[in-house]
Design an enzyme around this catalytic site. Structure first.
Site, PDB file in Angstrom:
ATOM      1  N   ASP A 138      79.238  74.066 -17.355  1.00 10.03           N
ATOM      2  CA  ASP A 138      79.062  74.176 -19.413  1.00 10.03           C
ATOM      3  C   ASP A 138      78.075  74.580 -20.184  1.00 10.03           C
ATOM      4  O   ASP A 138      77.614  74.503 -21.742  1.00 10.03           O
ATOM      5  CB  ASP A 138      78.888  71.694 -18.919  1.00 10.03           C
ATOM      6  CG  ASP A 138      80.281  71.071 -18.978  1.00 10.03           C
ATOM      7  OD1 ASP A 138      81.570  72.260 -19.237  1.00 10.03           O
ATOM      8  OD2 ASP A 138      79.966  70.144 -18.564  1.00 10.03           O
ATOM      9  N   ASP A 187      75.627  70.832 -15.615  1.00 14.58           N
ATOM     10  CA  ASP A 187      76.681  71.554 -14.589  1.00 14.58           C
ATOM     11  C   ASP A 187      75.976  72.415 -15.338  1.00 14.58           C
ATOM     12  O   ASP A 187      76.334  73.623 -16.470  1.00 14.58           O
ATOM     13  CB  ASP A 187      78.000  70.877 -15.863  1.00 14.58           C
ATOM     14  CG  ASP A 187      79.344  71.479 -15.370  1.00 14.58           C
ATOM     15  OD1 ASP A 187      79.545  72.412 -15.505  1.00 14.58           O
ATOM     16  OD2 ASP A 187      79.985  70.899 -14.934  1.00 14.58           O
ATOM     17  N   THR A 201      87.663  62.089  -7.168  1.00 18.28           N
ATOM     18  CA  THR A 201      87.646  62.337  -5.854  1.00 18.28           C
ATOM     19  C   THR A 201      86.395  63.546  -5.582  1.00 18.28           C
ATOM     20  O   THR A 201      86.360  63.611  -4.496  1.00 18.28           O
ATOM     21  CB  THR A 201      89.037  63.263  -5.487  1.00 18.28           C
ATOM     22  OG1 THR A 201      89.152  64.415  -6.147  1.00 18.28           O
ATOM     23  CG2 THR A 201      90.228  62.198  -5.836  1.00 18.28           C
ATOM     24  N   ARG A 248      86.338  70.647  -9.829  1.00 21.97           N
ATOM     25  CA  ARG A 248      86.738  69.817  -8.823  1.00 21.97           C
ATOM     26  C   ARG A 248      86.917  68.479 -10.016  1.00 21.97           C
ATOM     27  O   ARG A 248      86.569  67.890 -10.796  1.00 21.97           O
ATOM     28  CB  ARG A 248      84.908  69.559  -8.994  1.00 21.97           C
ATOM     29  CG  ARG A 248      84.442  68.587  -7.981  1.00 21.97           C
ATOM     30  CD  ARG A 248      82.988  69.280  -7.479  1.00 21.97           C
ATOM     31  NE  ARG A 248      82.190  68.839  -8.966  1.00 21.97           N
ATOM     32  CZ  ARG A 248      81.298  68.388  -8.024  1.00 21.97           C
ATOM     33  NH1 ARG A 248      80.608  68.095  -7.414  1.00 21.97           N
ATOM     34  NH2 ARG A 248      80.301  66.588  -9.698  1.00 21.97           N
TER      35      ARG A 248
HETATM   36  C1  PRP Z   1      81.687  73.340 -10.397  1.00 20.29           C
HETATM   37  C2  PRP Z   1      80.599  74.731  -9.320  1.00 20.29           C
HETATM   38  C3  PRP Z   1      81.612  73.942  -8.463  1.00 20.29           C
HETATM   39  C4  PRP Z   1      81.465  73.137  -7.500  1.00 20.29           C
HETATM   40  C5  PRP Z   1      80.494  72.732  -6.937  1.00 20.29           C
HETATM   41  O1  PRP Z   1      82.742  74.174 -10.754  1.00 20.29           O
HETATM   42  O2  PRP Z   1      80.686  75.360 -10.312  1.00 20.29           O
HETATM   43  O3  PRP Z   1      82.151  75.454  -8.437  1.00 20.29           O
HETATM   44  O4  PRP Z   1      81.987  72.144  -9.341  1.00 20.29           O
HETATM   45  O5  PRP Z   1      80.897  71.096  -6.767  1.00 20.29           O
HETATM   46  P1  PRP Z   1      81.323  71.045  -4.736  1.00 20.29           P
HETATM   47  O6  PRP Z   1      80.211  71.690  -4.082  1.00 20.29           O
HETATM   48  O7  PRP Z   1      81.410  69.496  -5.370  1.00 20.29           O
HETATM   49  O8  PRP Z   1      82.883  71.270  -5.172  1.00 20.29           O
HETATM   50  P2  PRP Z   1      83.117  72.569 -11.735  1.00 20.29           P
HETATM   51  O9  PRP Z   1      84.253  72.123 -10.999  1.00 20.29           O
HETATM   52  O10 PRP Z   1      82.070  72.024 -12.904  1.00 20.29           O
HETATM   53  O11 PRP Z   1      83.726  73.631 -13.026  1.00 20.29           O
HETATM   54  P3  PRP Z   1      84.216  75.069 -13.717  1.00 20.29           P
HETATM   55  O12 PRP Z   1      82.992  75.918 -13.278  1.00 20.29           O
HETATM   56  O13 PRP Z   1      85.030  75.250 -14.149  1.00 20.29           O
HETATM   57  O14 PRP Z   1      83.011  74.257 -15.089  1.00 20.29           O
END
Ligand code: PRP
Length: 208
Positions: free
Chosen positions: A202, A199, A107, A103
């Site tokens: 993380d 998160d 944005t 994500r």
């Molecule tokens: C987090 C989570 C989802 C997403 C949710 O991933 O694991 O995939 O954000 O957010 P959304 O519903 O607003 O799209 P992240 O982008 O942090 O990546 P990661 O899993 O690699 O930590």
């Protein structure tokens, strides 16, 4: 909300509370994600089709059942990886198709960086795995991708959601059931679920 299944299982509630706790370390966190995934797998697969199957027991003939549908697990990297083993412990014959999305921090839109879907959709049921449904953008993008590829029956399974993400997902894909451990109060202005658990990527992988 129709099509949204929030777990009422005491073990899910207990484990989710431990996950939320900021003093839970990565080792415990991964273990809990794995255990919750197995419990949610049980709930999300209750309507799978079965066909009769007869076997010989040591004592005679038993009229049993066997699964009539094949399953593809679609973990959204990275955080979804932690749910795969829990699902495979329940459905060891499932295939695993990885989708990489992150994500964008500004944005909040998902950016695709990896796609390991097989050439053709082989499984009858696709289960998307991601611990968090925040804005819903990542889940919606994954479903768009699976639909374009030809997947028919899709479910989303997550540990925790914001109401905004659940609504966005249901509005975009009303035919995709959502199985979730809990729906929290809200999203904050940087797109985190409140009170949430931080998160999930993380916290699983020690990169906070
Ligand atoms: C987090 C989570 C989802 C997403 C949710 O991933 O694991 O995939 O954000 O957010 P959304 O519903 O607003 O799209 P992240 O982008 O942090 O990546 P990661 O899993 O690699 O930590």
């Amino acid at each position: 909300m129709e099509g949204v299944y929030i777990s009422s299982h005491p073990l899910v509630k207990h484990k989710l509370t431990l996950l939320r706790d900021k003093s839970t370390d990565s080792t415990q966190f991964r273990q809990l994600v794995n255990e919750m995934a197995a419990l949610l797998c049980y709930e999300a697969t209750q309507d799978l089709k079965i066909i009769p199957n007869t076997v010989e027991t040591p004592m005679g003939t038993a009229q049993g059942s066997e699964l009539a549908e094949s399953i593809g697990l679609v973990p959204i990297l990275r955080a979804g990886l932690g749910m795969v083993d829990g699902f495979l412990s329940m459905v060891p014959v499932a295939e695993v198709w990885h989708i990489g999305l992150y994500r964008d921090e500004q944005t909040l839109k998902p950016v695709e960086y990896y796609n390991k879907l097989p050439i053709e959709p082989r499984a009858q049921v696709c289960l998307i795995l991601d611990p968090m449904l925040a804005t819903g953008g990542s889940a919606i993008a994954t479903i768009d991708l699976l639909r374009k590829w030809g997947a028919r029956r899709i479910k989303f399974v997550g540990l925790i959601a914001a109401p905004e993400g659940v609504k966005a997902l249901r509005d975009a894909h009303p035919d995709v059931p959502v199985h979730i451990g809990a729906v929290d109060e809200r999203l904050n202005d940087i797109g985190f679920i409140v009170p949430g658990l931080g998160d999930a990527g993380d916290r699983q992988f020690g990169t906070a």
